[in-house]
Design a protein around this motif. Sequence first.
Motif, short mmCIF file in Angstrom:
data_model
loop_
_atom_site.label_atom_id
_atom_site.label_comp_id
_atom_site.label_asym_id
_atom_site.label_seq_id
_atom_site.Cartn_x
_atom_site.Cartn_y
_atom_site.Cartn_z
N UNK A 125 0.83 -1.20 0.00
CA UNK A 125 0.00 0.00 0.00
C UNK A 125 0.87 1.26 0.00
N UNK A 126 2.00 1.20 0.68
CA UNK A 126 2.94 2.32 0.63
C UNK A 126 3.46 2.54 -0.78
N UNK A 127 3.71 1.45 -1.49
CA UNK A 127 4.16 1.53 -2.87
C UNK A 127 3.09 2.15 -3.75
N UNK A 128 1.85 1.76 -3.53
CA UNK A 128 0.74 2.32 -4.31
C UNK A 128 0.71 3.84 -4.17
N UNK A 129 0.93 4.33 -2.97
CA UNK A 129 0.92 5.78 -2.74
C UNK A 129 2.03 6.49 -3.51
N UNK A 130 3.13 5.80 -3.76
CA UNK A 130 4.25 6.40 -4.49
C UNK A 130 4.05 6.35 -6.00
N UNK A 149 -4.47 -0.63 11.44
CA UNK A 149 -3.12 -0.13 11.15
C UNK A 149 -2.94 0.16 9.67
N UNK A 150 -3.43 -0.75 8.84
CA UNK A 150 -3.29 -0.60 7.40
C UNK A 150 -4.04 0.64 6.90
N UNK A 151 -5.26 0.81 7.36
CA UNK A 151 -6.08 1.95 6.93
C UNK A 151 -5.45 3.27 7.37
N UNK A 152 -5.04 3.35 8.63
CA UNK A 152 -4.45 4.59 9.14
C UNK A 152 -3.17 4.93 8.38
N UNK A 153 -2.34 3.92 8.14
CA UNK A 153 -1.09 4.15 7.41
C UNK A 153 -1.37 4.67 6.01
N UNK A 154 -2.37 4.08 5.36
CA UNK A 154 -2.69 4.49 3.99
C UNK A 154 -3.25 5.91 3.96
N UNK A 187 -1.90 9.27 2.13
CA UNK A 187 -2.67 10.10 1.21
C UNK A 187 -2.58 11.57 1.59
N UNK A 188 -2.56 11.85 2.88
CA UNK A 188 -2.41 13.24 3.33
C UNK A 188 -1.03 13.77 2.97
N UNK A 189 -0.01 12.96 3.17
CA UNK A 189 1.36 13.39 2.90
C UNK A 189 1.59 13.65 1.42
#
Length: 205
Positions: free
Chosen positions: A153-158, A186-191, A195-197
Amino acid sequence: MSSAAAVAGLGIKDLGFVYFDAHDDLDSPDVNENGYFDAMGLSMLRGESWKTLMNTVPGHHPMELRDKFVYCGLRDLSEVQRQRVADVGMDVIWGDATKKVDFKAALEAVLERKNFSPSLVHLDLDVLDESLGNVNDYPSPGGLHEEELVACLGLVLKKVTPTSLTVCSFDPDTGDGDKIAKIGIRTIITFLKGMQETKALSGNN
């Protein structure tokens, strides 16, 4: 089903999909074996099934779901379902109970090869490996572990501009509710923080 509704609400014609799910959701009533309605969400979105019902949904327009669609962690399918996925032609990163899969590397290769933006991110928690506990009544081996899911999910954001995150198919009464809930939260909050960042999600959204 939740993602089909989200697509109608978003109203984006050239929408991409990053689909974390152990199941394909492409069933039509003609091939479905258990009457599970959620297994038909993508066939409804494609305009293949429940056409009269879907035409009552404001904003619904059938979508091809070929060029901008990738499954990650797909694995718990019958031979008929596997053939339907092949016929539609989506990209697939298969889960595998017999060998270790580098989900992040495989997903990165797909996201670098194609432009999936803007994209709906679908997270069915049964994409998690069954060793983590029962997410619902359909656990299966060969899925993602917690850190792998967070990394993907972190990769998706990039690599992608996400428009939404749908989270589905968690049944806390199947035996491992607290454990799976913690992973999901944890997964939802991290994602969402990501998205905010990346400015994909702002205070005005």
